[in-house]
Scaffold this motif. Structure first.
Motif, mmCIF file in Angstrom:
data_model
loop_
_atom_site.group_PDB
_atom_site.id
_atom_site.type_symbol
_atom_site.label_atom_id
_atom_site.label_comp_id
_atom_site.label_asym_id
_atom_site.label_seq_id
_atom_site.Cartn_x
_atom_site.Cartn_y
_atom_site.Cartn_z
ATOM 1 N N VAL A 1 0.839 -1.200 0.000
ATOM 2 C CA VAL A 1 0.000 0.000 0.000
ATOM 3 C C VAL A 1 0.874 1.250 0.000
ATOM 4 O O VAL A 1 0.596 2.225 -0.704
ATOM 5 C CB VAL A 1 -0.942 0.014 1.213
ATOM 6 C CG1 VAL A 1 -1.720 1.320 1.277
ATOM 7 C CG2 VAL A 1 -1.917 -1.161 1.149
ATOM 8 N N SER A 2 1.965 1.217 0.781
ATOM 9 C CA SER A 2 2.880 2.364 0.839
ATOM 10 C C SER A 2 3.503 2.646 -0.522
ATOM 11 O O SER A 2 3.629 3.811 -0.933
ATOM 12 C CB SER A 2 3.977 2.100 1.879
ATOM 13 O OG SER A 2 3.431 1.970 3.179
ATOM 14 N N LEU A 3 3.907 1.603 -1.223
ATOM 15 C CA LEU A 3 4.480 1.782 -2.564
ATOM 16 C C LEU A 3 3.453 2.393 -3.512
ATOM 17 O O LEU A 3 3.802 3.248 -4.344
ATOM 18 C CB LEU A 3 4.965 0.434 -3.105
ATOM 19 C CG LEU A 3 6.258 -0.113 -2.505
ATOM 20 C CD1 LEU A 3 6.540 -1.517 -3.038
ATOM 21 C CD2 LEU A 3 7.438 0.817 -2.804
ATOM 22 N N PHE A 4 2.209 1.967 -3.393
ATOM 23 C CA PHE A 4 1.141 2.534 -4.215
ATOM 24 C C PHE A 4 1.003 4.029 -3.945
ATOM 25 O O PHE A 4 0.857 4.840 -4.870
ATOM 26 C CB PHE A 4 -0.168 1.819 -3.925
ATOM 27 C CG PHE A 4 -1.354 2.405 -4.638
ATOM 28 C CD1 PHE A 4 -1.552 2.182 -5.990
ATOM 29 C CD2 PHE A 4 -2.265 3.194 -3.952
ATOM 30 C CE1 PHE A 4 -2.640 2.731 -6.659
ATOM 31 C CE2 PHE A 4 -3.355 3.753 -4.598
ATOM 32 C CZ PHE A 4 -3.545 3.528 -5.955
ATOM 33 N N MET A 5 1.070 4.424 -2.665
ATOM 34 C CA MET A 5 0.977 5.832 -2.297
ATOM 35 C C MET A 5 2.153 6.624 -2.869
ATOM 36 O O MET A 5 1.980 7.736 -3.387
ATOM 37 C CB MET A 5 0.940 5.973 -0.778
ATOM 38 C CG MET A 5 -0.307 5.411 -0.128
ATOM 39 S SD MET A 5 -0.211 5.390 1.695
ATOM 40 C CE MET A 5 -0.210 7.148 2.060
ATOM 41 N N ILE A 6 3.346 6.056 -2.785
ATOM 42 C CA ILE A 6 4.553 6.733 -3.263
ATOM 43 C C ILE A 6 4.486 6.969 -4.774
ATOM 44 O O ILE A 6 4.826 8.053 -5.268
ATOM 45 C CB ILE A 6 5.804 5.909 -2.904
ATOM 46 C CG1 ILE A 6 6.000 5.876 -1.374
ATOM 47 C CG2 ILE A 6 7.054 6.472 -3.584
ATOM 48 C CD1 ILE A 6 7.028 4.855 -0.912
ATOM 49 N N VAL A 7 4.035 5.962 -5.510
ATOM 50 C CA VAL A 7 3.947 6.067 -6.972
ATOM 51 C C VAL A 7 2.828 7.017 -7.384
ATOM 52 O O VAL A 7 2.976 7.819 -8.322
ATOM 53 C CB VAL A 7 3.728 4.674 -7.595
ATOM 54 C CG1 VAL A 7 3.425 4.791 -9.082
ATOM 55 C CG2 VAL A 7 4.948 3.791 -7.365
ATOM 56 N N LEU A 8 1.696 6.952 -6.677
ATOM 57 C CA LEU A 8 0.537 7.765 -7.051
ATOM 58 C C LEU A 8 0.761 9.253 -6.765
ATOM 59 O O LEU A 8 0.216 10.110 -7.470
ATOM 60 C CB LEU A 8 -0.698 7.280 -6.294
ATOM 61 C CG LEU A 8 -2.033 7.944 -6.647
ATOM 62 C CD1 LEU A 8 -2.352 7.763 -8.126
ATOM 63 C CD2 LEU A 8 -3.144 7.395 -5.771
ATOM 64 N N SER A 9 1.580 9.570 -5.771
ATOM 65 C CA SER A 9 1.768 10.958 -5.355
ATOM 66 C C SER A 9 2.227 11.879 -6.495
ATOM 67 O O SER A 9 1.564 12.892 -6.775
ATOM 68 C CB SER A 9 2.763 11.024 -4.195
ATOM 69 O OG SER A 9 3.090 12.357 -3.883
ATOM 70 N N PRO A 10 3.341 11.604 -7.178
ATOM 71 C CA PRO A 10 3.764 12.518 -8.255
ATOM 72 C C PRO A 10 2.784 12.536 -9.426
ATOM 73 O O PRO A 10 2.637 13.566 -10.096
ATOM 74 C CB PRO A 10 5.130 11.973 -8.674
ATOM 75 C CG PRO A 10 5.144 10.563 -8.228
ATOM 76 C CD PRO A 10 4.321 10.520 -6.980
#
Length: 269
Positions: A245-254
């Motif tokens: 889930v954290s990786l998804f958040m990191i990728v989605l942010s930019p």
């Protein structure tokens, strides 16, 4: 470290509950203050907060129960939030659902509300992690030190330069040196809040603070999961579902930043 704050004539008030309630109150007053600054209807924001809080608590506890069925000895244990606590991402999902329902009902500006929400959420989450420290939930893995079993916080020359030993009665294994993941996350969340508050004051477009939160918290949680001892890795992947889930958040942010920035430019042309 102190699961029970008050024990008066058999009536127990749990530190975890008091701190979670304190965090919720801080979030409430911060949200109203930011809502006034944004020119939003504070009554609508209040109702949105209450719905998000209700569904957040339900989602957080439900996710914890699903993740830790071995701790549920009977039906009542499923509702004992002070026994184990809540799962943050489950609570986040429930809170987001509540916020979306309120936003749709009151026709609130989505990204203005989102920026306000993550500011309030971050500081409430930080206070909640102090509650986790008191109860011993969300505990860390074994800390590499020998011969220490005295409950308390102990200094060390290894990262993160201190560790914690819980007493009997805590959710965490008692008299065992553990990584202080609750306090590590508390410190990280306070730092994130300071960064987000600074960004909010000069945000280039609505939704910027929300996008920045996803990046910063995603990075923090991904890192901390390597030290947490409560969520086993997914077989064959080596990462916990929280890290996914954290990786998804990191990728989605930019991506979200790019889309929102482009949308703002289109509206100003």
């Amino acid at each position: 470290m102190f699961p029970v704050l008050v024990d008066l004539f058999g009536i127990k008030i749990y530190t975890y509950g008091v701190l979670v309630a304190t965090g919720a109150l801080i979030a409430y007053f911060l949200s109203l203050r930011f809502a006034k600054r944004e020119g939003l209807n504070t009554s609508h924001i209040e109702n949105a907060l209450l719905l998000a809080l209700l569904l957040g608590v339900i989602g957080g506890r439900l996710a914890y129960v699903i993740e830790h069925p071995e701790q549920m000895r009977n039906f009542i244990d499923a509702f004992a939030i002070w026994n184990g606590g809540m799962d943050f991402f489950g609570g986040l999902l429930g809170g987001v659902l509540g916020a979306i329902l309120a936003i749709m009902w009151y026709k609130l500006p989505v990204w203005k509300v989102s920026d306000i929400a993550v500011l309030s959420l971050t500081i409430a989450h930080a206070v909640g992690r102090l509650g986790c420290t008191s109860a011993g939930c969300c505990y860390g893995q074994l800390f590499p030190v020998q011969g220490v079993s005295t409950p308390g916080i102990h200094l060390s020359n290894r990262f993160p330069f201190f560790y914690i030993v819980f007493p009997e009665g805590a959710v965490a294994p008692p008299y065992t040196p553990l990584y202080p993941t609750q306090l590590m996350e508390f410190a990280g969340l306070v730092l994130i809040f300071v960064v987000l508050l600074s960004a909010y004051r000069k945000k280039p477009f609505d939704g910027f603070v929300f996008s920045l939160y996803m990046l910063l918290y995603g990075l923090l949680r991904f890192f901390l999961e390597f030290y947490r001892g409560v969520t086993p890795p997914i077989p064959g992947l080596g990462l916990t579902w929280n890290q996914v889930v954290s990786l998804f958040m990191i990728v989605l942010s930019p991506v979200l930043m790019f889309l929102l920035r482009g949308n703002r430019k289109a509206q100003t042309v």
